[in-house]
Write a protein that holds these residues in place. Structure first.
Motif, PDB file in Angstrom:
ATOM      1  N   TYR A 341       0.828  -1.205   0.000  1.00 28.46           N
ATOM      2  CA  TYR A 341       0.000   0.000   0.000  1.00 28.46           C
ATOM      3  C   TYR A 341       0.862   1.256   0.000  1.00 28.46           C
ATOM      4  CZ  TYR A 341      -2.782   3.842   1.852  1.00 28.46           C
ATOM      5  OH  TYR A 341      -3.359   5.079   2.039  1.00 28.46           O
ATOM      6  N   SER A 342       1.890   1.265   0.849  1.00 28.88           N
ATOM      7  CA  SER A 342       2.720   2.451   1.005  1.00 28.88           C
ATOM      8  C   SER A 342       3.457   2.804  -0.285  1.00 28.88           C
ATOM      9  CB  SER A 342       3.724   2.227   2.140  1.00 28.88           C
ATOM     10  OG  SER A 342       4.517   3.368   2.352  1.00 28.88           O
ATOM     11  N   ARG A 343       4.101   1.835  -0.903  1.00 27.74           N
ATOM     12  CA  ARG A 343       4.836   2.099  -2.142  1.00 27.74           C
ATOM     13  C   ARG A 343       3.905   2.530  -3.265  1.00 27.74           C
ATOM     14  NH1 ARG A 343       8.913  -3.134  -2.210  1.00 27.74           N
ATOM     15  NH2 ARG A 343      10.416  -2.351  -0.675  1.00 27.74           N
ATOM     16  N   THR A 344       2.765   1.853  -3.367  1.00 25.21           N
ATOM     17  CA  THR A 344       1.826   2.159  -4.448  1.00 25.21           C
ATOM     18  C   THR A 344       1.196   3.535  -4.251  1.00 25.21           C
ATOM     19  OG1 THR A 344       1.347  -0.213  -4.587  1.00 25.21           O
ATOM     20  CG2 THR A 344      -0.125   1.268  -5.757  1.00 25.21           C
ATOM     21  N   MET A 345       0.831   3.846  -3.014  1.00 27.67           N
ATOM     22  CA  MET A 345       0.215   5.143  -2.737  1.00 27.67           C
ATOM     23  C   MET A 345       1.208   6.273  -2.927  1.00 27.67           C
ATOM     24  SD  MET A 345      -2.730   6.328  -2.120  1.00 27.67           S
ATOM     25  CE  MET A 345      -3.092   8.091  -2.169  1.00 27.67           C
ATOM     26  N   ALA A 346       2.483   6.042  -2.608  1.00 28.46           N
ATOM     27  CA  ALA A 346       3.505   7.063  -2.842  1.00 28.46           C
ATOM     28  C   ALA A 346       3.604   7.388  -4.330  1.00 28.46           C
ATOM     29  CB  ALA A 346       4.854   6.586  -2.310  1.00 28.46           C
ATOM     30  N   ASN A 347       3.475   6.372  -5.168  1.00 30.41           N
ATOM     31  CA  ASN A 347       3.452   6.594  -6.612  1.00 30.41           C
ATOM     32  C   ASN A 347       2.210   7.377  -7.026  1.00 30.41           C
ATOM     33  OD1 ASN A 347       5.502   4.964  -8.610  1.00 30.41           O
ATOM     34  ND2 ASN A 347       5.431   4.053  -6.570  1.00 30.41           N
ATOM     35  N   ALA A 348       1.073   7.053  -6.440  1.00 24.99           N
ATOM     36  CA  ALA A 348      -0.161   7.760  -6.777  1.00 24.99           C
ATOM     37  C   ALA A 348      -0.065   9.241  -6.449  1.00 24.99           C
ATOM     38  CB  ALA A 348      -1.338   7.127  -6.023  1.00 24.99           C
ATOM     39  N   VAL A 349       0.543   9.553  -5.314  1.00 25.51           N
ATOM     40  CA  VAL A 349       0.611  10.942  -4.853  1.00 25.51           C
ATOM     41  C   VAL A 349       1.423  11.812  -5.799  1.00 25.51           C
ATOM     42  CG1 VAL A 349       1.487  12.447  -3.004  1.00 25.51           C
ATOM     43  CG2 VAL A 349       0.205  10.385  -2.432  1.00 25.51           C
ATOM     44  N   ILE A 350       2.463  11.260  -6.431  1.00 24.66           N
ATOM     45  CA  ILE A 350       3.276  12.089  -7.314  1.00 24.66           C
ATOM     46  C   ILE A 350       2.467  12.548  -8.523  1.00 24.66           C
ATOM     47  CG2 ILE A 350       4.313  10.306  -8.806  1.00 24.66           C
ATOM     48  CD1 ILE A 350       6.095  13.306  -7.181  1.00 24.66           C
ATOM     49  N   TYR A 351       1.560  11.709  -9.026  1.00 27.36           N
ATOM     50  CA  TYR A 351       0.713  12.106 -10.154  1.00 27.36           C
ATOM     51  C   TYR A 351      -0.340  13.125  -9.727  1.00 27.36           C
ATOM     52  CZ  TYR A 351       2.861   8.097 -12.428  1.00 27.36           C
ATOM     53  OH  TYR A 351       3.769   7.225 -12.957  1.00 27.36           O
ATOM     54  N   ILE A 352      -0.865  12.931  -8.517  1.00 27.64           N
ATOM     55  CA  ILE A 352      -1.871  13.871  -8.007  1.00 27.64           C
ATOM     56  C   ILE A 352      -1.249  15.239  -7.744  1.00 27.64           C
ATOM     57  CG2 ILE A 352      -3.439  14.347  -6.080  1.00 27.64           C
ATOM     58  CD1 ILE A 352      -3.774  11.256  -5.827  1.00 27.64           C
ATOM     59  N   LEU A 353      -0.081  15.266  -7.107  1.00 30.76           N
ATOM     60  CA  LEU A 353       0.588  16.536  -6.831  1.00 30.76           C
ATOM     61  C   LEU A 353       1.003  17.237  -8.121  1.00 30.76           C
ATOM     62  CD1 LEU A 353       2.869  15.727  -3.752  1.00 30.76           C
ATOM     63  CD2 LEU A 353       0.837  17.181  -3.796  1.00 30.76           C
ATOM     64  N   ALA A 354       1.490  16.475  -9.093  1.00 28.59           N
ATOM     65  CA  ALA A 354       1.868  17.078 -10.374  1.00 28.59           C
ATOM     66  C   ALA A 354       0.666  17.750 -11.023  1.00 28.59           C
ATOM     67  CB  ALA A 354       2.444  16.016 -11.306  1.00 28.59           C
ATOM     68  N   THR A 355      -0.493  17.100 -10.948  1.00 28.64           N
ATOM     69  CA  THR A 355      -1.719  17.677 -11.509  1.00 28.64           C
ATOM     70  C   THR A 355      -2.088  18.966 -10.797  1.00 28.64           C
ATOM     71  OG1 THR A 355      -2.518  15.445 -12.012  1.00 28.64           O
ATOM     72  CG2 THR A 355      -4.132  17.218 -12.055  1.00 28.64           C
ATOM     73  N   VAL A 356      -2.001  18.949  -9.470  1.00 30.31           N
ATOM     74  CA  VAL A 356      -2.346  20.134  -8.680  1.00 30.31           C
ATOM     75  C   VAL A 356      -1.408  21.291  -9.012  1.00 30.31           C
ATOM     76  CG1 VAL A 356      -2.467  21.078  -6.341  1.00 30.31           C
ATOM     77  CG2 VAL A 356      -3.362  18.795  -6.811  1.00 30.31           C
ATOM     78  N   VAL A 357      -0.111  21.007  -9.158  1.00 27.19           N
ATOM     79  CA  VAL A 357       0.845  22.065  -9.496  1.00 27.19           C
ATOM     80  C   VAL A 357       0.537  22.656 -10.867  1.00 27.19           C
ATOM     81  CG1 VAL A 357       3.265  22.591  -9.974  1.00 27.19           C
ATOM     82  CG2 VAL A 357       2.683  21.109  -8.062  1.00 27.19           C
ATOM     83  N   LEU A 358       0.278  21.811 -11.854  1.00 29.50           N
ATOM     84  CA  LEU A 358      -0.025  22.298 -13.206  1.00 29.50           C
ATOM     85  C   LEU A 358      -1.291  23.147 -13.212  1.00 29.50           C
ATOM     86  CD1 LEU A 358       0.746  19.106 -15.362  1.00 29.50           C
ATOM     87  CD2 LEU A 358       2.072  21.229 -15.278  1.00 29.50           C
ATOM     88  N   MET A 359      -2.314  22.707 -12.498  1.00 23.70           N
ATOM     89  CA  MET A 359      -3.582  23.440 -12.467  1.00 23.70           C
ATOM     90  C   MET A 359      -3.444  24.747 -11.697  1.00 23.70           C
ATOM     91  SD  MET A 359      -6.334  20.321 -11.982  1.00 23.70           S
ATOM     92  CE  MET A 359      -7.768  21.380 -12.273  1.00 23.70           C
ATOM     93  N   THR A 360      -2.694  24.722 -10.600  1.00 24.83           N
ATOM     94  CA  THR A 360      -2.478  25.949  -9.823  1.00 24.83           C
ATOM     95  C   THR A 360      -1.660  26.948 -10.628  1.00 24.83           C
ATOM     96  OG1 THR A 360      -2.482  24.629  -7.783  1.00 24.83           O
ATOM     97  CG2 THR A 360      -1.635  26.874  -7.624  1.00 24.83           C
ATOM     98  N   THR A 361      -0.680  26.478 -11.370  1.00 24.26           N
ATOM     99  CA  THR A 361       0.186  27.354 -12.164  1.00 24.26           C
ATOM    100  C   THR A 361      -0.613  28.131 -13.201  1.00 24.26           C
ATOM    101  OG1 THR A 361       2.060  25.847 -11.896  1.00 24.26           O
ATOM    102  CG2 THR A 361       2.171  27.425 -13.710  1.00 24.26           C
ATOM    103  N   ARG A 362      -1.548  27.476 -13.855  1.00 24.20           N
ATOM    104  CA  ARG A 362      -2.323  28.170 -14.906  1.00 24.20           C
ATOM    105  C   ARG A 362      -3.603  28.814 -14.371  1.00 24.20           C
ATOM    106  NH1 ARG A 362      -6.675  25.366 -16.841  1.00 24.20           N
ATOM    107  NH2 ARG A 362      -6.854  23.160 -16.261  1.00 24.20           N
ATOM    108  N   GLY A 363      -3.783  28.779 -13.034  1.00 27.11           N
ATOM    109  CA  GLY A 363      -4.919  29.468 -12.427  1.00 27.11           C
ATOM    110  C   GLY A 363      -6.238  28.754 -12.560  1.00 27.11           C
ATOM    111  N   ALA A 364      -6.234  27.451 -12.675  1.00 28.76           N
ATOM    112  CA  ALA A 364      -7.469  26.696 -12.877  1.00 28.76           C
ATOM    113  C   ALA A 364      -8.409  26.744 -11.685  1.00 28.76           C
ATOM    114  CB  ALA A 364      -7.137  25.239 -13.193  1.00 28.76           C
ATOM    115  N   PHE A 365      -7.867  27.031 -10.494  1.00 26.92           N
ATOM    116  CA  PHE A 365      -8.705  27.038  -9.290  1.00 26.92           C
ATOM    117  C   PHE A 365      -9.195  28.437  -8.918  1.00 26.92           C
ATOM    118  CE2 PHE A 365      -5.701  23.406  -8.408  1.00 26.92           C
ATOM    119  CZ  PHE A 365      -6.624  22.415  -8.704  1.00 26.92           C
ATOM    120  N   GLN A 366      -8.852  29.422  -9.701  1.00 24.99           N
ATOM    121  CA  GLN A 366      -9.234  30.790  -9.361  1.00 24.99           C
ATOM    122  C   GLN A 366     -10.691  31.071  -9.662  1.00 24.99           C
ATOM    123  OE1 GLN A 366      -6.453  33.443 -11.235  1.00 24.99           O
ATOM    124  NE2 GLN A 366      -4.703  32.716 -10.040  1.00 24.99           N
ATOM    125  N   PHE A 367     -11.193  30.500 -10.758  1.00 22.59           N
ATOM    126  CA  PHE A 367     -12.584  30.714 -11.135  1.00 22.59           C
ATOM    127  C   PHE A 367     -13.238  29.362 -11.400  1.00 22.59           C
ATOM    128  CE2 PHE A 367     -10.039  34.265 -12.680  1.00 22.59           C
ATOM    129  CZ  PHE A 367     -10.638  35.325 -12.024  1.00 22.59           C
TER     130      PHE A 367
END
Length: 431
Positions: A341-367
């Motif tokens: 669980y730990s190894r697999t979830m650590a892999n999952a988190v990197i994709y989720i965080l990358a998505t959040v960074v990309l969306m935050t960078t282009r302002g997707a959460f502002q409106f």
């Protein structure tokens, strides 16, 4: 010309004060030249790595003894058995470690270059991911929230993680393959993804949901979300997995190390038992794993419940987030074994965080049309703060593994093992 001069000075500074050289390279160079500086910093960091007798790094140092006098014929014999998933006694289970150990201890004849090479390879794939995710225009206003989520992405599996050698190197290789494929559709990145199991045997399983996510356009979003939600309330049959693993000696050995049954048929997870008995301080107990995984799930649910999934995402973001959800689903189904669980979830988190960074960078959460802007920002900060133990743990771990000579005069640490102490040890001596 000025860029080349700055790059040359930064490389020179790395040999005098690695940390200051890294700072100058990051501050004054473009991403194209920053990559080289960061990779060289990783190599120097690896050459000065401090580790305890019970750490993962110590295990690999002991393994190198096996390769000191190994013949080329024995190397290929052991390689053959590794590829057939039937490694010989005292042999590593993965092609990656086997080849690096033979090259450093057998061909070059010195164990000292093992971790610098490992750090350089890890650093290469790490910095390639950073350069593709952490990009924004110079004139763009950088908010505290963007800096926070970018910092979480940077430290998730960062410079202190390469000493495990296989697991997180495999993660960054797989991530670069997925990201590169979604950005370019170039098939060469599929070969990079297939390389991950050569680094760590576990990616034969962990990579399955990631490969499935490449066809996200054919998978309804509601099906991905439903499967993810369902995974919180169910798990795979551990007994069945234990029986299947008996068909292969390596699989049986690995599964047996992370999960087994007693004479009454009750499940035993030795990793979880050790965690429950641990007296570690709060940031080590929760920051190494729990806060990361809870934070990953929090961001995933925020994106789903906020109505952002697919509707307000770019194709690259959809691909990465789908990979994160499917990998998190696999992790939830495998909670009977904490190590899996730990190894697999650590892999999952990197994709989720990358998505959040990309969306935050282009302002997707502002409106948005789903949540109130103030509530959206509040929930984002809640997700970030869940990672607080991880932030503290990263700093503490960095002090433990980092030599004082990262601050200056690295050549002293190379020539004198007794003087090469960690920053944490130095602080302990002073206070």
């Amino acid at each position: 010309m000025k860029e080349n001069q700055t790059k040359g000075l930064s490389i020179l500074l790395l040999l005098i004060s690695p940390l200051f050289g890294l700072f100058c390279g990051l501050k004054y160079l473009s991403w194209q030249n920053r990559k080289l500086i960061i990779i060289l910093f990783f190599v120097i960091y690896g050459s000065l790595l401090k580790y305890g007798a019970e750490s993962d790094a110590a295990v690999y140092v002991n393994l190198l003894e096996l390769y000191s006098d190994m013949s080329i014929s024995e190397f290929f014999l052991r390689l053959k058995h590794i590829l057939l998933l039937d490694p010989l006694p005292n042999s590593p289970n993965d092609v990656y470690v086997h080849c690096l150990a033979f090259f450093s201890a057998g061909v070059v004849g010195t164990k000292a270059i093992f971790f610098p090479i490992v750090a350089g390879i890890y650093g290469y794939f790490y910095v390639m991911a950073m350069s593709k995710i952490l990009k924004w225009e110079n004139k763009k206003q950088v908010t505290l929230l963007l800096l926070s989520v970018a910092f979480l992405f940077i430290i998730h599996r960062s410079i202190t993680s390469f000493q495990t050698v296989r697991t997180w190197t495999g993660m960054w290789i797989l991530f670069n393959g997925v990201l590169g494929y979604h950005q370019t559709k170039n098939r060469k990145y599929l070969f990079l993804m297939f390389a991950a199991p050569l680094v760590h045997f576990a990616y034969l399983v962990i990579a399955l949901p990631v490969f499935a996510s490449l066809s996200y356009k054919k998978i309804p979003g509601i099906a991905v979300i439903s499967l993810y939600i369902l995974s919180f309330f169910t798990t795979l049959n551990p007994g069945g997995i234990l029986n299947v693993s008996k068909d292969n000696s390596l699989a049986e050995e690995k599964v047996g190390a992370y999960y087994r049954e007693n004479k009454y048929g009750e499940s035993i997870d030795p990793i979880m038992e050790r965690r429950e008995k641990s007296n570690a301080v709060w940031y080590a107990k929760y920051g190494k794993t729990d806060s990361v995984y809870y934070g990953g799930h929090a961001f995933a649910l925020f994106i789903i419940l906020g109505g952002f999934y697919r509707k307000r995402m770019t194709p690259v973001e959809v691909g990465l987030f789908t990979a994160g959800l499917l990998t998190a689903t696999l992790a939830n189904f495998g909670t009977f074994s904490y190590a899996f669980y730990s190894r697999t979830m650590a892999n999952a988190v990197i994709y989720i965080l990358a998505t959040v960074v990309l969306m935050t960078t282009r302002g997707a959460f502002q409106f948005n049309t789903v949540l109130n802007p103030r509530l959206t920002k509040f929930l984002q900060w809640v997700c970030v703060l869940i990672f607080l133990p991880k932030m503290v743990f990263f700093i503490a771990e960095f002090l433990v593994f980092t030599s004082i000579f990262i601050l200056g005069m690295p050549f002293v640490g190379w020539t004198s093992e007794t003087l090469n102490i960690s920053i944490r040890e130095l602080i302990g001596e002073i206070f």
